[in-house]
Design a protein around this motif. Sequence first.
Motif, mmCIF file in Angstrom:
data_model
loop_
_atom_site.group_PDB
_atom_site.id
_atom_site.type_symbol
_atom_site.label_atom_id
_atom_site.label_comp_id
_atom_site.label_asym_id
_atom_site.label_seq_id
_atom_site.Cartn_x
_atom_site.Cartn_y
_atom_site.Cartn_z
ATOM 1 N N LEU A 246 -15.028 -116.253 69.232
ATOM 2 C CA LEU A 246 -15.746 -116.530 67.795
ATOM 3 C C LEU A 246 -14.659 -116.965 66.802
ATOM 4 N N VAL A 247 -13.466 -116.139 66.835
ATOM 5 C CA VAL A 247 -12.415 -116.499 65.699
ATOM 6 C C VAL A 247 -11.161 -116.978 66.284
ATOM 7 N N PRO A 248 -10.154 -117.319 65.692
ATOM 8 C CA PRO A 248 -9.018 -117.674 66.277
ATOM 9 C C PRO A 248 -8.059 -116.164 66.529
ATOM 10 N N ILE B 292 -25.672 -126.246 46.098
ATOM 11 C CA ILE B 292 -25.941 -126.478 47.587
ATOM 12 C C ILE B 292 -25.058 -126.520 48.253
ATOM 13 N N VAL B 293 -23.882 -127.420 48.030
ATOM 14 C CA VAL B 293 -22.547 -127.094 49.081
ATOM 15 C C VAL B 293 -21.799 -126.003 48.711
ATOM 16 N N LEU B 294 -21.871 -125.636 47.511
ATOM 17 C CA LEU B 294 -21.102 -124.142 47.044
ATOM 18 C C LEU B 294 -21.702 -122.994 48.046
ATOM 19 N N TRP B 295 -22.926 -122.981 47.761
ATOM 20 C CA TRP B 295 -23.739 -121.665 48.473
ATOM 21 C C TRP B 295 -23.738 -121.935 49.942
ATOM 22 N N GLY B 296 -23.514 -123.229 50.542
ATOM 23 C CA GLY B 296 -23.502 -123.224 51.922
ATOM 24 C C GLY B 296 -22.202 -123.055 52.398
ATOM 25 N N VAL B 297 -21.230 -123.414 51.828
ATOM 26 C CA VAL B 297 -19.939 -122.845 52.088
ATOM 27 C C VAL B 297 -19.850 -121.637 52.113
ATOM 28 N N ILE B 298 -20.082 -120.591 51.233
ATOM 29 C CA ILE B 298 -20.083 -119.263 51.139
ATOM 30 C C ILE B 298 -21.064 -118.627 52.368
ATOM 31 N N CYS B 299 -22.190 -119.471 52.442
ATOM 32 C CA CYS B 299 -22.971 -119.002 53.818
ATOM 33 C C CYS B 299 -22.259 -118.819 54.949
ATOM 34 N N VAL B 300 -21.396 -120.017 55.216
ATOM 35 C CA VAL B 300 -20.687 -120.326 56.390
ATOM 36 C C VAL B 300 -19.679 -119.006 56.827
ATOM 37 N N ALA B 301 -18.952 -118.969 55.350
ATOM 38 C CA ALA B 301 -17.662 -118.218 55.659
ATOM 39 C C ALA B 301 -18.215 -116.596 55.523
ATOM 40 N N ALA B 302 -19.529 -116.267 55.062
ATOM 41 C CA ALA B 302 -19.791 -114.964 55.181
ATOM 42 C C ALA B 302 -20.210 -114.806 56.283
ATOM 43 N N GLY B 303 -20.862 -115.571 56.988
ATOM 44 C CA GLY B 303 -21.482 -115.556 58.311
ATOM 45 C C GLY B 303 -20.455 -115.360 59.287
ATOM 46 N N LEU B 304 -19.306 -116.095 59.232
ATOM 47 C CA LEU B 304 -18.300 -116.067 60.433
ATOM 48 C C LEU B 304 -17.572 -114.617 60.227
ATOM 49 N N THR B 305 -17.396 -114.384 58.867
ATOM 50 C CA THR B 305 -16.802 -112.750 58.618
ATOM 51 C C THR B 305 -17.711 -111.723 59.062
ATOM 52 N N SER B 306 -18.966 -111.937 59.102
ATOM 53 C CA SER B 306 -19.800 -110.950 59.386
ATOM 54 C C SER B 306 -19.828 -110.756 60.740
#
Length: 91
Positions: free
Chosen positions: A3-5, A59-73
């Motif tokens: 999932l992560v590098p 929309i773009v800001l919260w989308g980026v936050i969502c992807v980053a938080a999802g991958l981190t989680s």
Amino acid sequence: MKLVPAALEQHVNRVDRQRALIIGISTGLVAVWSVYRVFWSVYLSLTYDFVFGSLVFPIVLWGVICVAAGLTSAAFIVRYLSDSTADSPQR
């Protein structure tokens, strides 16, 4: 499937299992909140045409936050679920 590098996986593996669970749950909640904000903003922009321009940035800001938080989680939850026998004392 990785999932992560590998470089980031080394940093995640340094974290204690319990702390990894706390970080994973917290960032998962942030991801859920971000999805809610994106859907709500998209709904508002589709319902009221005159506010679409002002909602593009959130929309773009919260989308980026969502992807980053999802991958981190996902990375920290996978860390918590793996190596469950490695952290237990040997008999």
